[in-house]
Design an enzyme around this catalytic site. Structure first.
Site, PDB file in Angstrom:
ATOM      1  N   ILE A 148      85.215  46.951  39.493  1.00  0.00           N
ATOM      2  CA  ILE A 148      84.305  47.010  38.340  1.00  0.00           C
ATOM      3  C   ILE A 148      85.040  47.544  37.102  1.00  0.00           C
ATOM      4  CG2 ILE A 148      82.268  48.248  37.435  1.00  0.00           C
ATOM      5  CD1 ILE A 148      81.062  47.918  40.307  1.00  0.00           C
TER       6      ILE A 148
ATOM      7  N   GLU B   1      91.074  62.217  61.926  1.00  0.00           N
ATOM      8  CA  GLU B   1      89.976  62.716  62.765  1.00  0.00           C
ATOM      9  C   GLU B   1      89.492  61.628  63.732  1.00  0.00           C
ATOM     10  OE1 GLU B   1      89.213  65.798  61.154  1.00  0.00           O
ATOM     11  OE2 GLU B   1      87.742  66.568  62.569  1.00  0.00           O
TER      12      GLU B   1
END
Ligand code: COS
Length: 396
Positions: free
Chosen positions: A354, A380
């Protein structure tokens, strides 16, 4: 809306399904406001500079400690904030909305550095470490990952043997967050302590034979501290064993489950921050005689991302709520992690799109968001590990 009374015999499961509380409590809302004010007022103005200079945010950590944010989900008796996991997720979300480096510094400290001491430590270990951790005066680190043990976390090669009342440790860890700052206090590591036996041991910084390597040059999270560690005959007292011998793998899997909630909050926050920036830019930027936010192509992107954020946020809060209620939250945390990591990458990419050419320029926050997002599908537990956890929970 008036809900129909559940049929007799089905009331319990139905009620629990319906009992989703979408409102934050007054305390949760106050903590969210505190974190938002801090993130927007103190973190936002310095985020670009910290990233550019790859500078650890000592001053912000100090301020977060003073505000009580560094130990937010831990009991007040240890110096913590006495708040719940959802409040903690709200804090991480607000930080990551502005700066992922600061977000992960707090999240890794809270979920990975402090949690093992709180959950598995004995009272003397807690008395030694918890007050400093909760005050943000000491950072804790979590040492699981090794060159040969990433996704296959049980393949630990680091060894610890007992000799004259001390653990003698040899091995290496990598990608360890918060391990090498001026205020890092220890790393809690997994090590092989016998045949088929993995245990957790606290290794204080400054232990002879324990060396913290040079910080990695990373794609993103530039202001956070991530390093390789090595152990060459490092000796610590036998009492530095964390929890029962041989329970190290399970303890660290539980720790990761909780960490996945905070990393999910990182993803929601980053995606929200990307949307904030994209919307503000699209309203301001003129093309073809009007603001580009008036073009359907741009509106569709903004609408899709905002909808995805709303869904991902609910999943993240659900995982936090399950943890607070003492339920098994492994599945929801893995789903939230999978969903939010992908969302963060997509939202950052759309926000750059954008912005057009400006999105590729470092002065615009979306450029940093784009670099910061990718690790959320890896750290993680990779997306592929989350899929394994989810599929196993489904019984596949
Ligand atoms: N909580 C508690 N115990 C758990 C657990 C959890 N979430 N997950 C597994 N365990 C236990 C199992 O119950 C099993 O116990 P028993 O031996 O008593 O049956 C034991 O741990 C071994 O479990 P499992 O056989 O599932 O282990 P695997 O080696 O197959 O590993 C995955 C499973 C892939 C889930 C694990 O290695 C993993 O999460 N890897 C990713 C690590 C990661 O996220 N690294 C990033 C760190 S960034 S800080």
């Amino acid at each position: 809306m008036h809900l129909k009374r559940p049929a007799a015999g089905r009331s319990r499961p139905l009620r629990s399904l319906l009992a989703v509380d979408f409102d934050l409590s007054d305390e949760q809302a106050a903590i969210q406001r505190l974190a938002r004010d801090f993130a927007q007022g103190e973190v936002r103005p310095v985020a670009e500079e910290l990233d550019r200079e790859k500078r650890f945010p000592y001053e912000l950590v100090k301020q977060m400690g003073e505000l009580g944010l560094m130990g937010i989900p831990y009991p007040e008796s240890y110096g913590g904030g006495g708040a719940d996991t959802l409040s903690y997720a709200l804090v991480v979300e607000e930080l990551a909305r502005v700066d992922s480096s600061v977000g992960i510094t707090l999240a890794a400290h809270t979920s990975l550095g402090t949690w093992p001491i709180y959950a598995f430590g004995d009272e003397s270990q807690k008395a030694e470490w918890m007050p400093g951790l909760c005050a943000g005066e000491t950072l804790g680190a979590f040492g699981l990952t090794e060159p040969e043990a990433g996704s296959d976390a049980a393949n630990v090669r680091t060894r610890a043997r007992l000799e004259d009342g001390e653990w003698v440790i040899d091995g290496a860890k990598q990608f360890i967050t918060n391990s090498g700052t001026d205020i890092s206090g220890f790393v809690a590591i997994t090590a092989r302590t016998g045949e088929g036996e993995i245990s957790n041991i606290i290794v204080p910084n400054g232990t002879p034979g324990y060396a913290v390597g040079q910080a990695y040059r990373k794609m993103g999270w530039n202001a956070s501290d991530t390093r390789p560690l090595s152990f060459d005959g490092a000796r610590v007292p036998e009492e530095n064993l964390l929890g029962p011998r041989g329970m190290g793998f399970k303890q660290f899997m539980q720790t990761l489950d909780g960490g996945r909630i905070s990393v999910s909050a990182m993803g929601v926050g980053l995606a929200q921050g990307a949307l904030d920036e994209a919307l503000a830019y699209a309203r301001e930027r003129q093309a073809f005689g009007k603001s580009i936010s008036k073009f359907q192509a741009i509106q569709a992107k903004l609408a899709d991302i905002s909808t995805e954020i709303a869904a991902a946020r609910l999943l993240t809060y659900k995982a936090a709520k399950e943890k607070d209620e003492g339920r098994n939250f492994s599945l929801t945390a893995a789903q939230a992690k999978l969903k939010t990591g992908r969302l963060a990458v997509r939202a950052a990419e759309e926000a750059v799109q954008i912005h057009g050419g400006y999105g590729y320029i470092e002065e615009y926050p979306v450029c940093r968001f784009y670099r910061d997002a990718k690790i959320l599908t890896i750290g993680e537990g990779t997306d592929e590990v989350q899929q394994m956890v989810i599929a196993r929970a489904l019984g596949a």
